[in-house]
Design an enzyme around this catalytic site. Structure first.
Site, PDB file in Angstrom:
ATOM      1  N   HIS A   1      42.832  68.442  30.355  1.00 30.17           N
ATOM      2  CA  HIS A   1      42.617  67.124  30.971  1.00 30.17           C
ATOM      3  C   HIS A   1      43.789  66.578  31.800  1.00 30.17           C
ATOM      4  O   HIS A   1      44.452  65.614  31.426  1.00 30.17           O
ATOM      5  CB  HIS A   1      42.199  66.087  29.925  1.00 30.17           C
ATOM      6  CG  HIS A   1      42.921  66.148  28.618  1.00 30.17           C
ATOM      7  ND1 HIS A   1      44.295  66.161  28.497  1.00 30.17           N
ATOM      8  CD2 HIS A   1      42.432  66.181  27.350  1.00 30.17           C
ATOM      9  CE1 HIS A   1      44.626  66.197  27.232  1.00 30.17           C
ATOM     10  NE2 HIS A   1      43.518  66.218  26.510  1.00 30.17           N
TER      11      HIS A   1
ATOM     12  N   PRO B   1      40.124  56.806  21.095  1.00 32.00           N
ATOM     13  CA  PRO B   1      39.969  57.220  22.492  1.00 32.00           C
ATOM     14  C   PRO B   1      38.908  58.288  22.637  1.00 32.00           C
ATOM     15  O   PRO B   1      38.759  59.158  21.778  1.00 32.00           O
ATOM     16  CB  PRO B   1      41.356  57.774  22.841  1.00 32.00           C
ATOM     17  CG  PRO B   1      41.893  58.272  21.538  1.00 32.00           C
ATOM     18  CD  PRO B   1      41.344  57.352  20.473  1.00 32.00           C
ATOM     19  N   GLY B   2      38.139  58.224  23.725  1.00 29.34           N
ATOM     20  CA  GLY B   2      37.173  59.281  23.999  1.00 29.34           C
ATOM     21  C   GLY B   2      35.864  58.769  24.569  1.00 29.34           C
ATOM     22  O   GLY B   2      35.483  57.618  24.348  1.00 29.34           O
TER      23      GLY B   2
ATOM     24  N   ASP C   1      35.711  67.174  27.988  1.00 27.02           N
ATOM     25  CA  ASP C   1      36.365  66.462  26.887  1.00 27.02           C
ATOM     26  C   ASP C   1      35.366  65.514  26.216  1.00 27.02           C
ATOM     27  O   ASP C   1      35.684  64.376  25.863  1.00 27.02           O
ATOM     28  CB  ASP C   1      37.594  65.690  27.361  1.00 27.02           C
ATOM     29  CG  ASP C   1      38.505  65.261  26.212  1.00 27.02           C
ATOM     30  OD1 ASP C   1      38.233  65.642  25.057  1.00 27.02           O
ATOM     31  OD2 ASP C   1      39.476  64.513  26.473  1.00 27.02           O
TER      32      ASP C   1
END
Length: 428
Positions: A230, A321-322, A303
Site C-alpha cells: 500500500h 483503520p481499514g 487491502d
C-alpha cells in the site's frame, strides 16, 4: 464442462469474438462452433480480461468471523472479478505456522469461489522479535509464496535482513508494511495543514519512505525479492524508481482508495475514512496514479479490511483503520485510470491480474487470453454504472468509503478454471 462466451472483446480491443472453454481451458477464440451441451454467456461486446489477483486482502478467518469469513470474503472477491486472493496473516491466532496457513488454504479450497493463498507471518505473533517458520510454511500443503507482518512493520533492520536472506533460498517474497513505528506514535492522519487544523497527530510521509529506502537497500544486497504494501506517498514512488534503476528486485502495490480519496475526506470526522497508511494529499494521489501508469508501482491491491460496526462507528481515535475493497476495486480503477486515459483495458489487465500473479508466483493466473491457457477470466461491462451500498455487498461488514457513489464498470461474470463463480451480481 463446456462454456462459450459469445461476442466478447479481449482486452477491450478489436471486434467481438467467441471464446470456447472446455474442461477449464480456453480451446478456441474466434467464430467457434458451439457444442450442443455448452453453457452460453452472452457478452454483447463486453471487455474480457484475465481474472484479477489480489495480493493483499484480509479474510479475518480464523478469529474474527464476526467481520468476515473465507466464505463471505471469497464471495466478495468473485463478485469483484477476482480469481485468486492472498489472505493476510494478522488473524487470531496469527498465521505464523503450517497449521494455520494450511487451515486457511483448505477452507479456500472447500469454498471454491477463488483460489485463496495464505500469506505467512514474517515474525512469530507479528511481534517483530523472532522469525516465524518460513521454511515450514513454504513447504506446507499451502505452499506459502508471500510473507508479511502487514498491519505492523518489520522494524528491526537485522531481522528484516535475515528474512530477506532466507527468502532467496525459498523463492518467496517478503512484503513489507512500511511504517517506522517511532515516527507514528499516536498518529491519526497525514501530517500536514489539514491534520493540524482538525487536531489529529500527524503521520509523516518519511515514516513510510525511510523504511522503503532501507528495505530496498537490504533487498539489493541480499538479491532478494521485496514487495512494498500500500504505497501512499509520492516520495515512496521516487524511492522505488531509484531502486529499480539499480536492479533491485522490488515490486509495489497501490490501493484503490489511495488512487481516489484524499485527506480532504477527514473534514467529516467519519472513521470510515480512517485507513493505514492514511489518506494523503491531492498531489500524492496524482503522482501515485502516474507511477502506476508508468510501472513504477506494479499493481493494484485492495487491502480489503472488513470491520465490525462497533470498531468503526465510534470516535476517530478509537476506530480501527481499514476499508472494504474487493467489490469496488475494478470500478475505482476504471474511474481513476481508464476514464482519465492513464490506462487502457490491457493496462488494467496488467495491474490487476498479470503483475500481481507474477509477484505472487501464480503460474495459472494472469495468463494471456489465448487458446491453451487456463480459463480464469473476468467479463466487464465498461459502459454500465452502479451505486455502492455497503449493506448490499457480500462481506459481513459494510465499512465502505464509497457509500452512495455512482461508479463505472460492472463485473458481469467471473470464471475460475472455466466454472462460473459469479454472474450478474450473484454468486454461482
Amino acid at each position: 464442462m463446456t462454456t462459450v462466451i459469445k461476442g466478447a472483446r479481449p482486452y477491450g480491443e478489436g471486434d467481438p469474438v467467441d471464446v470456447l472453454i472446455e474442461d477449464g481451458v480456453i480451446t478456441a477464440i474466434g467464430a467457434v462452433q458451439v457444442p450442443e451441451d455448452a453453457s452460453i454467456i452472452e457478452a454483447a461486446g463486453q471487455v474480457l480480461l484475465p481474472g484479477f489477483v489480489d495480493l493483499h486482502t484480509h479474510l479475518r478467518e480464523p478469529g474474527r468471523e464476526d467481520t468476515e469469513t473465507i466464505d463471505t470474503g471469497s464471495a466478495a472477491a468473485a463478485l469483484g472479478g477476482y480469481t485468486a486472493v492472498f489472505a493476510m496473516a494478522n488473524t487470531d491466532p496469527v498465521a505464523d505456522n503450517a497449521v494455520i496457513v494450511e487451515h486457511v488454504w483448505r477452507r479456500g479450497q472447500e469454498v471454491g469461489l477463488v483460489d485463496v493463498h495464505p500469506v505467512g507471518a514474517v515474525t512469530v505473533g507479528l511481534k517483530g522479535e523472532k522469525l516465524a517458520e518460513l521454511g515450514t510454511m513454504a513447504n506446507s500443503q499451502a505452499r506459502v509464496k508471500v510473507f508479511s507482518d502487514d498491519g505492523l512493520c518489520v522494524a528491526d533492520p537485522l531481522l528484516m535482513r535475515r528474512a530477506l536472506e532466507y527468502s532467496t533460498a525459498l523463492d518467496v517474497v517478503i512484503a513489507q508494511h512500511a511504517e517506522e513505528p517511532r515516527l507514528t506514535v499516536g498518529a491519526q492522519a497525514h501530517e500536514g495543514e489539514r491534520a493540524a487544523r482538525l487536531g489529529y497527530t500527524g503521520w509523516p510521509a518519511a515514516a513510510e519512505e525511510s523504511i522503503v529506502a532501507r528495505d530496498c537497500l537490504l533487498a539489493l544486497h541480499a538479491n532478494a525479492r521485496l514487495h512494498v504494501c500500500h504505497v501512499s506517498t509520492s516520495g515512496t514512488a521516487d524511492v522505488l524508481r531509484w531502486a529499480k534503476d539499480r536492479g533491485t528486485k522490488v515490486s509495489a502495490e497501490v490501493t484503490p482508495h489511495h488512487l481516489l480519496l484524499t485527506d480532504e475526506r477527514l473534514a467529516t470526522y467519519d472513521p470510515v475514512n480512517k485507513v493505514n497508511p492514511p489518506l494523503r494529499t491531492k498531489s500524492d494521489t496524482a503522482r501515485r496514479r502516474a507511477a502506476l501508469a508508468d510501472g513504477t508501482i506494479d499493481c493494484v491491491a485492495t487491502d480489503h479490511a472488513p470491520h465490525a460496526v462497533q470498531d468503526k462507528d465510534t470516535e476517530w481515535t478509537a476506530a480501527r483503520p481499514g476499508m472494504l475493497g474487493l467489490q469496488t476495486a475494478l470500478s475505482i480503477v476504471a474511474e481513476t485510470m481508464v476514464r482519465t486515459g492513464l490506462l487502457d483495458w490491457r493496462g488494467v489487465a496488467r495491474v490487476m491480474s498479470e503483475r500481481p500473479a507474477e509477484i505472487g508466483n501464480l503460474a495459472d493466473h494472469g495468463r494471456p487470453i489465448a487458446a491453451g491457457e487456463p480459463a480464469n477470466l473476468t467479463l466487464v461491462d465498461p459502459d454500465a454504472e452502479w451505486t455502492v451500498r455497503g449493506a448490499e455487498l457480500a462481506s459481513i461488514a459494510a465499512n465502505t468509503p464509497y457509500e452512495g457513489m455512482r461508479l463505472p464498470g460492472v463485473v458481469t461474470a467471473t470464471l475460475l478454471r472455466g466454472r462460473l463463480t459469479a454472474r450478474d451480481g450473484k454468486v454461482c
